[in-house]
Write a protein that holds these residues in place. Structure first.
Motif, PDB file in Angstrom:
ATOM      1  N   TYR A  85       0.980  -1.129  -0.139  1.00  0.00           N
ATOM      2  CA  TYR A  85      -0.159   0.048  -0.010  1.00  0.00           C
ATOM      3  C   TYR A  85       0.865   1.172   0.045  1.00  0.00           C
ATOM      4  O   TYR A  85       0.620   2.087  -0.737  1.00  0.00           O
ATOM      5  CB  TYR A  85      -0.780   0.032   1.221  1.00  0.00           C
ATOM      6  N   LYS A  86       1.931   1.315   0.879  1.00  0.00           N
ATOM      7  CA  LYS A  86       2.759   2.393   0.993  1.00  0.00           C
ATOM      8  C   LYS A  86       3.502   2.776  -0.181  1.00  0.00           C
ATOM      9  O   LYS A  86       3.779   3.984  -0.586  1.00  0.00           O
ATOM     10  CB  LYS A  86       3.640   2.154   2.086  1.00  0.00           C
ATOM     11  N   LEU A  87       4.064   1.485  -0.788  1.00  0.00           N
ATOM     12  CA  LEU A  87       4.659   1.836  -2.465  1.00  0.00           C
ATOM     13  C   LEU A  87       3.865   2.491  -3.280  1.00  0.00           C
ATOM     14  O   LEU A  87       4.197   3.292  -4.158  1.00  0.00           O
ATOM     15  CB  LEU A  87       5.375   0.498  -2.659  1.00  0.00           C
ATOM     16  N   MET A  88       2.687   1.825  -3.345  1.00  0.00           N
ATOM     17  CA  MET A  88       1.581   2.488  -4.142  1.00  0.00           C
ATOM     18  C   MET A  88       1.212   4.072  -3.923  1.00  0.00           C
ATOM     19  O   MET A  88       1.136   4.915  -4.832  1.00  0.00           O
ATOM     20  CB  MET A  88       0.207   1.626  -4.572  1.00  0.00           C
ATOM     21  N   VAL A  89       1.142   4.412  -2.753  1.00  0.00           N
ATOM     22  CA  VAL A  89       1.092   5.720  -2.453  1.00  0.00           C
ATOM     23  C   VAL A  89       2.043   6.367  -2.632  1.00  0.00           C
ATOM     24  O   VAL A  89       1.920   7.575  -3.345  1.00  0.00           O
ATOM     25  CB  VAL A  89       0.663   5.724  -0.876  1.00  0.00           C
ATOM     26  N   GLU A  90       3.301   5.952  -2.572  1.00  0.00           N
ATOM     27  CA  GLU A  90       4.439   6.655  -2.982  1.00  0.00           C
ATOM     28  C   GLU A  90       4.564   6.973  -4.406  1.00  0.00           C
ATOM     29  O   GLU A  90       4.986   8.111  -4.903  1.00  0.00           O
ATOM     30  CB  GLU A  90       5.848   5.925  -2.558  1.00  0.00           C
ATOM     31  N   ARG A  91       4.271   6.056  -5.200  1.00  0.00           N
ATOM     32  CA  ARG A  91       4.281   6.216  -6.671  1.00  0.00           C
ATOM     33  C   ARG A  91       3.286   7.245  -7.069  1.00  0.00           C
ATOM     34  O   ARG A  91       3.465   8.288  -8.031  1.00  0.00           O
ATOM     35  CB  ARG A  91       3.492   4.859  -7.512  1.00  0.00           C
ATOM     36  N   VAL A  92       1.958   7.420  -6.378  1.00  0.00           N
ATOM     37  CA  VAL A  92       1.128   8.444  -6.645  1.00  0.00           C
ATOM     38  C   VAL A  92       1.680   9.770  -6.390  1.00  0.00           C
ATOM     39  O   VAL A  92       1.689  10.951  -7.061  1.00  0.00           O
ATOM     40  CB  VAL A  92      -0.353   8.060  -6.101  1.00  0.00           C
ATOM     41  N   ASN A  93       2.059   9.757  -5.518  1.00  0.00           N
ATOM     42  CA  ASN A  93       2.534  11.085  -4.781  1.00  0.00           C
ATOM     43  C   ASN A  93       3.865  11.306  -5.649  1.00  0.00           C
ATOM     44  O   ASN A  93       4.162  12.738  -5.753  1.00  0.00           O
ATOM     45  CB  ASN A  93       3.004  11.046  -3.210  1.00  0.00           C
ATOM     46  N   ALA A  94       4.638  10.770  -5.988  1.00  0.00           N
ATOM     47  CA  ALA A  94       5.712  10.758  -6.814  1.00  0.00           C
ATOM     48  C   ALA A  94       5.130  11.560  -8.184  1.00  0.00           C
ATOM     49  O   ALA A  94       5.928  12.520  -8.658  1.00  0.00           O
ATOM     50  CB  ALA A  94       6.672   9.705  -7.273  1.00  0.00           C
ATOM     51  N   LEU A  95       4.295  10.911  -8.838  1.00  0.00           N
ATOM     52  CA  LEU A  95       3.554  11.522 -10.110  1.00  0.00           C
ATOM     53  C   LEU A  95       3.243  13.048  -9.796  1.00  0.00           C
ATOM     54  O   LEU A  95       3.372  13.704 -10.746  1.00  0.00           O
ATOM     55  CB  LEU A  95       2.468  10.636 -10.370  1.00  0.00           C
ATOM     56  N   VAL A  96       2.734  13.282  -8.612  1.00  0.00           N
ATOM     57  CA  VAL A  96       2.185  14.758  -8.172  1.00  0.00           C
ATOM     58  C   VAL A  96       3.387  15.570  -8.210  1.00  0.00           C
ATOM     59  O   VAL A  96       3.278  16.856  -8.727  1.00  0.00           O
ATOM     60  CB  VAL A  96       1.233  14.569  -6.947  1.00  0.00           C
ATOM     61  N   SER A  97       4.588  14.898  -7.335  1.00  0.00           N
ATOM     62  CA  SER A  97       5.744  15.968  -7.484  1.00  0.00           C
ATOM     63  C   SER A  97       6.204  16.227  -8.714  1.00  0.00           C
ATOM     64  O   SER A  97       7.018  17.488  -9.052  1.00  0.00           O
ATOM     65  CB  SER A  97       6.740  15.124  -6.659  1.00  0.00           C
ATOM     66  N   LEU A  98       6.276  15.231  -9.825  1.00  0.00           N
ATOM     67  CA  LEU A  98       6.679  15.718 -11.158  1.00  0.00           C
ATOM     68  C   LEU A  98       5.734  16.245 -11.945  1.00  0.00           C
ATOM     69  O   LEU A  98       5.828  16.420 -13.108  1.00  0.00           O
ATOM     70  CB  LEU A  98       7.033  14.237 -11.692  1.00  0.00           C
ATOM     71  N   ASN A  99       4.430  16.397 -11.512  1.00  0.00           N
ATOM     72  CA  ASN A  99       3.482  17.322 -12.100  1.00  0.00           C
ATOM     73  C   ASN A  99       3.117  16.304 -13.261  1.00  0.00           C
ATOM     74  O   ASN A  99       2.682  16.938 -14.489  1.00  0.00           O
ATOM     75  CB  ASN A  99       3.892  18.679 -12.816  1.00  0.00           C
TER      76      ASN A  99
END
Length: 249
Positions: free
Chosen positions: A191-205
């Motif tokens: 779960y945490k890894l998938m959350v990190e993936r989503v948040n990384a996409l946001v950070s990269l716009n």
């Protein structure tokens, strides 16, 4: 742009944990794991989630679960009765009652059909709705529409539901604590890894409108769970502060 909020998973009881992960799974399937580059992680997540479902399924036929379902049905029925009474009052020709019904109709519409959402969300929604109905500006409208007794009953049922759910969750937490805990340890990092993936996409716009909606809906689920935790921990703190009686029954 908002990112997915942090939720302290270890604080959730097994029933709460399962519900949250079930909601997460539904939202991610709606979005598609491929959208966040997590097909492999989701496959492993789903396998572990299925094991947790099987582990906890033994509780679904328990007496407490049946009692919980009955209370939920009762509060759904009284909510519906109030909703229908408001609609019926809108049709009467008494100006004062029609105006009161209009005000209550707007308030009910803000919360939507609370019967169609998860247990925790319905409980939180009803708590907030009942709080609004009790405010000085709305209490008079409730009285004018002749709803005092029904609103009081809804409040009683919502409180009874919360108490019964806590009782069942506590039973469930200890009944399957061993195996369920091990399975949760499999799910948490995925779960945490998938959350990190989503948040990384946001950070990269690189987020899409669909991902933005996913984040918004998941954060609402997280806030609901945080409210549940805060309520429980607040109650525990207040109990600790109560003086210990020296009397013996």
């Amino acid at each position: 742009m908002a990112k997915i909020l942090t939720l302290l998973l270890y604080k959730l009881r097994n029933g709460e944990y399962f519900q949250f992960m079930s909601d997460f799974k539904k939202l991610l399937l709606k979005l598609s794991p491929a959208a966040i580059h997590s097909e492999a992680e989701f496959t492993d997540f789903n396998t572990a989630f299925t094991k947790l479902d099987e582990e906890l399924r033994v509780d679904q036929g328990s007496v407490l679960t049946k009692e919980l379902q009955n209370i939920d049905q009762d509060r759904d029925n009284i909510w519906r009765a109030i909703d229908m009474r408001i609609n019926a009052t809108l049709l009467c020709t008494i100006a004062e009652e029609v105006e009161a019904a209009k005000r209550l109709r707007r308030l009910f519409d803000l919360y939507g059909d609370l019967r169609r959402i998860s247990y925790n969300e319905e409980t939180a929604g009803l708590t907030n709705l009942l709080g609004d109905l009790a405010k000085p500006g709305n209490a008079g409208f409730v009285t004018t529409c002749g709803l005092d007794t029904w609103v009081t009953r809804l409040n009683e049922l919502n409180g009874a539901f919360k108490a019964k759910q806590n009782e069942r969750d506590t039973e469930l937490a200890y009944k399957s604590s061993g195996s369920a805990k091990l399975i949760r340890l499999e799910i948490d990092p995925l779960y945490k890894l998938m959350v990190e993936r989503v948040n990384a996409l946001v950070s990269l716009n690189m987020q899409t409108p669909e991902i933005e909606n996913f984040i918004k809906e998941l954060n609402q689920k997280i806030k609901t769970m945080e409210h549940t935790l805060a309520t429980r921990e607040g109650r525990a703190d207040s109990e600790k502060e109560e003086p210990i009686s020296s009397e013996v029954d």
